[in-house]
Write an enzyme that holds these catalytic residues in place. Structure first.
Site, short mmCIF file in Angstrom:
data_model
loop_
_atom_site.label_atom_id
_atom_site.label_comp_id
_atom_site.label_asym_id
_atom_site.label_seq_id
_atom_site.Cartn_x
_atom_site.Cartn_y
_atom_site.Cartn_z
N TYR A 123 0.78 -1.24 0.00
CA TYR A 123 0.00 0.00 0.00
C TYR A 123 0.81 1.29 0.00
CZ TYR A 123 -3.94 -3.08 0.69
OH TYR A 123 -4.88 -4.06 0.51
N PHE A 410 -10.09 -4.94 11.19
CA PHE A 410 -11.42 -4.62 10.66
C PHE A 410 -11.49 -5.01 9.19
CE2 PHE A 410 -8.76 -0.80 11.13
CZ PHE A 410 -8.60 -0.42 9.81
#
Length: 410
Positions: A123, A410
């Site tokens: 990322y 999450f």
């Protein structure tokens, strides 16, 4: 690339989530986990690539608020469920989803995006920087003791079921979340996450157990854990696997650790994710009996540089001109004057003044929560000091008294 990228409709969730399962090894999630994640998914904030009727790429974004230095709760997109089918690699699907998603986050006026990465190398090219760490512990409880603080004996510990204790545990979590940067404030529905307990996730251990710490009838801490029994010829070698442990004061914290150290037929306590400044490393009498491993945790992306920098507090007054490189979100490119006063006022404005520090958006994201020093980044050649003295003052201002940490995925 011969696929269609579009927002998810509720009726497509099973196919969309099936793509996620396949990308992460093909082992189906338990029915209870699928039900939980279905309830937490926000379809309008989820996107997918479709090759005809087949979903071949996914990305979601939970609507979170996250604590930042200074105590503010800032809107942040919790990026999740990112996957690309192995049949569609190297076709630009991931880049197109990151492009669409960050454009959406900007349109939603959320200054931050954040994620936990399955692989750390993915990322950075999209402007995410590793902003927190998490500590993995294994403590040999047969050889390490605890130096307990005053008041520990005045704390009562009692067993409860995770479901019965849920409201009390969430109240403790909420109080602590407001004080630690990087911690998401849990929205309705997210209280399911810490008590989700599929057998497949227990690692051969017991069903999830819960113990509460109390003083004067008030719950002041909690721990949830599994016990994994094991035996050798010489005797028991069980392990206590901690999922969550939190307390409002040192005595309650120590009382919970004392309970864990004393569980019958066990010789070790394991924790998969603790904060980097976890006080247990100062409670144990022999830290050499603690196996400690540190890894990357939360990755942060400043979607709106000015709004993000104005949303957090600063440890000391600072006035610095930052030159930000951000090819993926070019609206952030350029020079920004960040000014934080002694009275707590903060402004961040575009400027034509000479730059004093130069860095990429990813490195600004890494430093944003106060756990990664600008000085360390400069030592790695990632921050350039263009005015003498600017680095030291900015590094001190960006730092945090409490190390940032994200307690759950999450």
């Amino acid at each position: 690339m011969n696929t269609e990228l579009r927002a998810l409709s509720a009726s497509e969730w099973d196919a969309w989530f099936g793509c996620v399962e396949l990308a992460f090894g093909g082992v189906p999630f338990s029915p209870e986990s699928r039900e939980m994640y279905a309830s937490l998914t926000e379809p309008r904030r989820a996107i997918g690539h479709w090759d005809g009727a087949e979903c071949v790429g996914t990305a979601g974004a939970h609507s979170f608020r996250v604590t930042v230095p200074g105590g503010a709760a800032v809107p942040a997109a919790g990026v999740t469920m990112v996957s690309v089918s192995s049949t569609h690699r190297r076709q630009g699907l991931l880049t197109s989803m990151m492009r669409r998603q960050l454009d959406d986050v900007r349109a939603w006026s959320e200054p931050l995006a954040m994620l936990t990465a399955s692989e750390p190398g993915i990322y950075g090219r999209f402007g995410y920087g590793a902003a927190t760490t998490e500590t993995k512990l294994r403590i040999d409880t047969t050889r390490a003791g605890l130096a307990l603080p005053p008041g520990t004996d005045g704390v009562r510990v009692r067993r409860s079921s995770p479901a019965r204790a849920l409201a009390a545990c969430e109240a403790v979590y909420a109080r602590l979340a407001a004080d630690r940067p990087g911690t998401p404030l849990r929205r309705p529905g997210w209280e399911q996450l810490p008590v989700n307990d599929p057998e497949s996730a227990r690692g051969g251990g017991s069903p999830l157990q819960c113990v509460l710490a109390e003083r004067d009838g008030e719950v002041t801490g909690y721990v949830t854990f599994h016990v994994r029994p094991a035996w050798e010829e010489a005797g028991p070698r069980g392990t206590v696997a901690v999922r969550d442990l939190a307390a409002l004061d040192p005595a309650s914290y120590a009382a919970l650790w004392r309970y864990l150290f004393g569980i019958d037929l066990t010789t070790a306590v394991e924790c998969s994710n603790r904060p980097p400044d976890d006080a247990v490393l100062r409670l144990v009498t022999d830290v050499r009996r603690c196996e400690v491993r540190v890894r990357d945790g939360l990755y942060v992306r400043l979607v709106d540089v000015a709004a993000a920098l104005e949303a957090r507090g600063y440890r000391t007054p600072v006035d610095v001109v930052l030159e930000v490189e951000d090819a993926f979100c070019p609206w952030n490119e350029g020079r920004w004057r960040l000014t934080a006063g002694a009275d707590g006022t903060v402004t961040c404005r575009r400027t034509a003044d000479e730059p004093e520090l130069a860095l990429s958006a990813a490195d600004l994201g890494a430093a944003y929560l106060g756990g990664v020093s600008l000085t360390m980044l400069a030592g790695a050649g990632k921050v350039r000091e263009l005015r003498e003295g600017a680095l030291a003052s900015a590094a001190l201002a960006f730092s945090s008294d409490v190390q940032p940490w994200c307690p759950h995925g999450f």
